[in-house]
Design a protein around this motif. Structure first.
Motif, short mmCIF file in Angstrom:
data_model
loop_
_atom_site.label_atom_id
_atom_site.label_comp_id
_atom_site.label_asym_id
_atom_site.label_seq_id
_atom_site.Cartn_x
_atom_site.Cartn_y
_atom_site.Cartn_z
N GLY A 72 70.73 17.42 57.16
CA GLY A 72 70.38 16.82 55.88
C GLY A 72 70.31 15.31 55.88
N ARG A 73 70.30 14.69 57.02
CA ARG A 73 70.17 13.23 57.10
C ARG A 73 68.67 12.90 57.10
N LEU A 74 68.02 13.18 55.99
CA LEU A 74 66.56 13.15 55.93
C LEU A 74 65.97 11.76 56.06
N ASP A 75 66.62 10.75 55.52
CA ASP A 75 66.08 9.39 55.65
C ASP A 75 66.10 8.93 57.11
N ASP A 76 67.21 9.20 57.81
CA ASP A 76 67.28 8.86 59.23
C ASP A 76 66.26 9.67 60.02
N CYS A 77 66.15 10.94 59.67
CA CYS A 77 65.19 11.82 60.33
C CYS A 77 63.77 11.29 60.15
N GLN A 78 63.43 10.86 58.95
CA GLN A 78 62.08 10.33 58.69
C GLN A 78 61.78 9.10 59.55
N ARG A 79 62.76 8.23 59.62
CA ARG A 79 62.59 7.02 60.42
C ARG A 79 62.35 7.36 61.89
N HIS A 80 63.12 8.31 62.40
CA HIS A 80 62.98 8.69 63.81
C HIS A 80 61.71 9.48 64.06
N VAL A 81 61.31 10.34 63.12
CA VAL A 81 60.04 11.07 63.26
C VAL A 81 58.89 10.07 63.32
N ASN A 82 58.94 9.07 62.47
CA ASN A 82 57.88 8.05 62.49
C ASN A 82 57.81 7.35 63.84
N ASP A 83 58.98 7.04 64.42
CA ASP A 83 59.02 6.41 65.74
C ASP A 83 58.41 7.33 66.80
N LEU A 84 58.78 8.61 66.75
CA LEU A 84 58.27 9.56 67.73
C LEU A 84 56.76 9.76 67.60
N ILE A 85 56.28 9.85 66.37
CA ILE A 85 54.84 10.03 66.15
C ILE A 85 54.07 8.81 66.63
N ALA A 86 54.63 7.63 66.40
CA ALA A 86 53.97 6.40 66.85
C ALA A 86 53.83 6.38 68.38
N ASP A 96 53.82 9.16 70.39
CA ASP A 96 53.08 10.31 70.91
C ASP A 96 52.48 11.10 69.74
N PRO A 97 51.40 10.60 69.13
CA PRO A 97 50.88 11.19 67.89
C PRO A 97 50.33 12.61 68.04
N LYS A 98 49.99 13.03 69.23
CA LYS A 98 49.40 14.36 69.40
C LYS A 98 50.41 15.41 69.89
N ASN A 99 51.66 15.03 70.04
CA ASN A 99 52.68 15.95 70.52
C ASN A 99 52.92 17.04 69.47
N PRO A 100 52.63 18.31 69.80
CA PRO A 100 52.76 19.38 68.80
C PRO A 100 54.20 19.60 68.34
N ASP A 101 55.17 19.38 69.20
CA ASP A 101 56.57 19.58 68.80
C ASP A 101 56.99 18.53 67.77
N ILE A 102 56.55 17.31 67.97
CA ILE A 102 56.88 16.25 67.02
C ILE A 102 56.16 16.48 65.70
N ARG A 103 54.93 16.93 65.77
CA ARG A 103 54.18 17.23 64.54
C ARG A 103 54.85 18.37 63.77
N GLU A 104 55.34 19.37 64.49
CA GLU A 104 56.06 20.47 63.86
C GLU A 104 57.34 19.97 63.19
N LEU A 105 58.06 19.12 63.88
CA LEU A 105 59.28 18.53 63.31
C LEU A 105 58.96 17.75 62.05
N ASN A 106 57.86 17.02 62.07
CA ASN A 106 57.44 16.28 60.87
C ASN A 106 57.12 17.25 59.73
N GLY A 107 56.45 18.35 60.05
CA GLY A 107 56.16 19.35 59.02
C GLY A 107 57.43 19.95 58.43
N GLN A 108 58.41 20.22 59.27
CA GLN A 108 59.68 20.75 58.79
C GLN A 108 60.40 19.74 57.90
N LEU A 109 60.31 18.47 58.27
CA LEU A 109 60.91 17.42 57.45
C LEU A 109 60.23 17.35 56.09
#
Length: 105
Positions: A64-78, A80-93
Motif C-alpha cells: 500500500g505504499r502507492l506514492d513510493d510505488c508510483q515514483r519507482h514505476v515512473n523510473d522503471l518505465i523511463a 525501459d518503456p516497452k518492458n511488459p512486466d513493468i507495464r503490468e506493474l503500472n497497470g496494477q498500480l
C-alpha cells in the motif's frame, strides 16, 4: 601469484550471496519489513539496480505504499518503456488507485 589471488577473489565474489537474493529470501520467510529495508538500501546505494528496484516497487504496491510505488514505476518505465512486466506493474498500480480509465490503456 597474481592469477591465484584474482581467481580467489572471483570465487569469493561468486560465493557471496547477492543482497537482492537475500531480500527475496526474507520475503519467502515472510519477513517483509526487513526485506523492504534491504531493498531500499540496495536501491539507494545502487540506483541502477533495476532488479532490486523492480522488487522494491512490487513490495510497495503490495503493502500500500502507492506514492513510493508510483515514483519507482515512473523510473522503471523511463528506463525501459516497452518492458511488459513493468507495464503490468503500472497497470496494477493504476487499478490499486482505482484509475480504471488509465489502467485499461
Amino acid at each position: 601469484m597474481f592469477t591465484a589471488n584474482l581467481l580467489f577473489l572471483l570465487l569469493l565474489q561468486a560465493a557471496t550471496p547477492d543482497r537482492t537474493d537475500h531480500a527475496l529470501d526474507l520475503i519467502r520467510q515472510q519477513k517483509y519489513e526487513p526485506a523492504y529495508q534491504e531493498l531500499s538500501e540496495i536501491v539507494k546505494g545502487e540506483p541502477g539496480n533495476a532488479r532490486a528496484l523492480s522488487y522494491l516497487t512490487a513490495m510497495e504496491l503490495q503493502t500500500g505504499r502507492l506514492d513510493d510505488c508510483q515514483r519507482h514505476v515512473n523510473d522503471l518505465i523511463a528506463k525501459d518503456p516497452k518492458n511488459p512486466d513493468i507495464r503490468e506493474l503500472n497497470g496494477q498500480l493504476l487499478m490499486a488507485r482505482r484509475d480504471w480509465k488509465n489502467a485499461e490503456a
